[in-house]
Scaffold this motif. Structure first.
Motif, PDB file in Angstrom:
ATOM      1  N   LEU A   1       0.997  -1.228  -0.259  1.00 31.36           N
ATOM      2  CA  LEU A   1       0.059  -0.037  -0.016  1.00 31.36           C
ATOM      3  C   LEU A   1       0.872   1.206   0.053  1.00 31.36           C
ATOM      4  O   LEU A   1       2.048   1.435   0.668  1.00 31.36           O
ATOM      5  CB  LEU A   1      -0.780   0.116   1.155  1.00 31.36           C
ATOM      6  N   GLU A   2       0.628   2.038  -0.915  1.00 31.16           N
ATOM      7  CA  GLU A   2       1.384   3.461  -0.900  1.00 31.16           C
ATOM      8  C   GLU A   2       0.520   4.222  -0.107  1.00 31.16           C
ATOM      9  O   GLU A   2      -0.488   4.872  -0.628  1.00 31.16           O
ATOM     10  CB  GLU A   2       1.554   3.844  -2.395  1.00 31.16           C
ATOM     11  N   VAL A   3       0.954   4.973   1.002  1.00 32.98           N
ATOM     12  CA  VAL A   3       0.395   5.793   1.771  1.00 32.98           C
ATOM     13  C   VAL A   3       0.868   7.313   1.728  1.00 32.98           C
ATOM     14  O   VAL A   3       2.002   7.450   1.529  1.00 32.98           O
ATOM     15  CB  VAL A   3       0.682   5.459   3.298  1.00 32.98           C
ATOM     16  N   ALA A   4       0.087   8.286   1.544  1.00 33.67           N
ATOM     17  CA  ALA A   4       0.591   9.531   1.216  1.00 33.67           C
ATOM     18  C   ALA A   4       1.052  10.026   2.620  1.00 33.67           C
ATOM     19  O   ALA A   4       1.101   9.501   3.695  1.00 33.67           O
ATOM     20  CB  ALA A   4      -0.668  10.621   0.946  1.00 33.67           C
ATOM     21  N   ALA A   5       2.128  11.174   2.308  1.00 36.58           N
ATOM     22  CA  ALA A   5       3.154  11.629   3.354  1.00 36.58           C
ATOM     23  C   ALA A   5       2.078  12.165   4.700  1.00 36.58           C
ATOM     24  O   ALA A   5       2.514  12.001   5.748  1.00 36.58           O
ATOM     25  CB  ALA A   5       3.763  13.008   2.904  1.00 36.58           C
ATOM     26  N   ASP A   6       0.828  12.599   4.239  1.00 39.73           N
ATOM     27  CA  ASP A   6       0.157  13.178   5.332  1.00 39.73           C
ATOM     28  C   ASP A   6      -0.727  12.163   6.084  1.00 39.73           C
ATOM     29  O   ASP A   6      -1.294  12.281   7.058  1.00 39.73           O
ATOM     30  CB  ASP A   6      -1.012  14.257   5.168  1.00 39.73           C
ATOM     31  N   GLY A   7      -0.514  10.685   5.591  1.00 33.75           N
ATOM     32  CA  GLY A   7      -1.405   9.843   6.031  1.00 33.75           C
ATOM     33  C   GLY A   7      -2.890   9.641   6.115  1.00 33.75           C
ATOM     34  O   GLY A   7      -3.458   8.735   6.553  1.00 33.75           O
ATOM     35  N   ARG A   8      -3.458  10.616   5.434  1.00 34.74           N
ATOM     36  CA  ARG A   8      -4.881  10.441   5.125  1.00 34.74           C
ATOM     37  C   ARG A   8      -5.488   9.815   4.081  1.00 34.74           C
ATOM     38  O   ARG A   8      -6.637   9.387   3.920  1.00 34.74           O
ATOM     39  CB  ARG A   8      -5.255  12.053   5.256  1.00 34.74           C
ATOM     40  N   THR A   9      -4.664   9.749   2.891  1.00 35.44           N
ATOM     41  CA  THR A   9      -4.891   8.906   1.811  1.00 35.44           C
ATOM     42  C   THR A   9      -3.940   8.010   1.524  1.00 35.44           C
ATOM     43  O   THR A   9      -2.667   7.850   2.016  1.00 35.44           O
ATOM     44  CB  THR A   9      -5.278   9.870   0.549  1.00 35.44           C
ATOM     45  N   ALA A  10      -4.424   7.011   0.472  1.00 33.23           N
ATOM     46  CA  ALA A  10      -3.295   5.865  -0.128  1.00 33.23           C
ATOM     47  C   ALA A  10      -3.557   5.655  -1.178  1.00 33.23           C
ATOM     48  O   ALA A  10      -4.761   5.857  -2.076  1.00 33.23           O
ATOM     49  CB  ALA A  10      -3.533   4.769   1.049  1.00 33.23           C
ATOM     50  N   VAL A  11      -2.681   4.830  -1.924  1.00 34.35           N
ATOM     51  CA  VAL A  11      -2.995   4.129  -3.359  1.00 34.35           C
ATOM     52  C   VAL A  11      -3.011   2.628  -3.278  1.00 34.35           C
ATOM     53  O   VAL A  11      -2.150   1.907  -2.813  1.00 34.35           O
ATOM     54  CB  VAL A  11      -1.994   4.698  -4.309  1.00 34.35           C
TER      55      VAL A  11
END
Length: 341
Positions: A215-225
């Protein structure tokens, strides 16, 4: 009872109540006897004594009634529940249960344990039974119906029959068998599974679908890919199936009870996949669909990604399961992202 003295009137009322109670007791005795004996189903002549059997006529009023269901955590395992209810006044021991339906190529059997399972009087127990291969060309099979909330299936179930083996009374030499008993399917379990499994078979002829394990998690941890990997099957040489043969369309991707579409990375729609094509990767931006305390703790199907597809004249939902590694990462992501809101 006009004209009767009080003592005589009381005796008359007592006799009436006594007769009523005796009639009820007789009815119970008859019901108990029906649970342990029935008409011979082994080909003997009428009236010939035989080993006791249980409800050879197997009507809904018999000693055991049957209903089908499926628990949410068994959706991806293709296991259904044969639910048996003991309608008698005595316990019954079930040694085997087998379901037959034109929607599946082979009987669907409960893998009984040694000694079977006891059905107490008036109680229901669920027997898990793995599904066999679907019968996709049967007249009883169902095809997808656009907009159906069950995943694109009809309610057509054909005839579902269950045969049971019950433990014999102490004096009997052989196991009595019921049936076949008509199984009620109020939730369309057989039709839904048949449609989903046939859809999966048709889709597999075009391409394989899987979720990448990381899972690719965004830097702010609020969204992912989440990455959906599409590997087309080899094209068939000299195929003449006509327009649309060897291809499928991902009409859309549905959200789950745990995952929702990220507004910064919308999910693709109307994606055509063809056998013989190139390997593709679809990047799906996700965010938590819910943040209540039970979201992760009680999750059953939140990591099954539903693809709404059309293939070979069928429409329905193809569910892509996350592997163990990705599932754990998704749970961690949802927990962390919810904590930052």
């Amino acid at each position: 009872m006009e004209g009767l003295s009080v003592p005589r009137r009381r005796r008359t009322v007592f006799r009436t109540v006594f007769r009523t109670l005796c009639s009820a007791a007789s009815a119970v005795a008859v019901l108990g006897a029906a649970a342990s004996c029935s008409t011979d189903t082994g080909g003997g002549s009428a009236g010939t004594p035989s080993a006791p059997t249980a409800a050879a006529t197997a009507t809904s009023a018999g000693p055991v009634t049957v209903e089908l269901n499926q628990f949410r955590d068994n959706y991806s395992n293709q296991i259904i529940e044969i639910q048996l209810t003991n309608t008698t006044v005595a316990p019954l021991t079930v040694l085997g249960a087998e379901l037959s339906t034109p929607l599946f190529a082979a009987p669907i059997a409960w893998p009984a344990t040694a000694g079977g399972i006891v059905l107490p009087p008036g109680q229901t127990k669920s027997l898990p039974a793995p599904l066999s291969a679907p019968e996709c060309n049967s007249t009883g099979a169902s095809r997808g119906v656009p907009g159906d909330e069950t995943g694109g299936t009809t309610r057509t179930t054909g005839s579902a029959q269950v045969t049971l083996r019950l433990a014999p009374p102490a004096a009997a030499a052989t196991d009595p068998a019921t049936g076949p008993t008509t199984a009620e399917d109020p939730f369309g379990v057989l039709a839904r599974n048949n449609a989903e499994m046939c859809l999966t078979r048709e889709a597999a002829a075009v391409a394989a679908f899987a979720l990448a394990p990381d899972l690719e998690v965004a830097a702010d941890g609020r969204t992912a890919v989440v990455r959906l990997l599409v590997t087309p099957a080899a094209a068939k040489a000299g195929g003449t199936g006509g327009a649309g043969a060897g291809e499928l369309v991902i009409d859309r991707i549905d959200e789950t009870t745990l995952l929702a579409e990220s507004p910064v990375a919308p999910w693709p729609r109307a994606v055509t996949v063809r056998a013989g094509g190139a390997v593709a990767e679809l990047r799906l931006g996700i965010r938590p669909a819910r943040c209540d305390p039970h979201a992760v703790a009680e999750d059953k199907v939140g990591t099954l990604l539903p693809l709404r597809i059309t293939v070979a004249g069928r429409e329905g939902v193809l569910k892509i399961a996350a592997g163990d590694k990705l599932r754990g990462q998704i749970y961690d992501f949802v927990t962390t992202a919810c904590g930052r809101q």
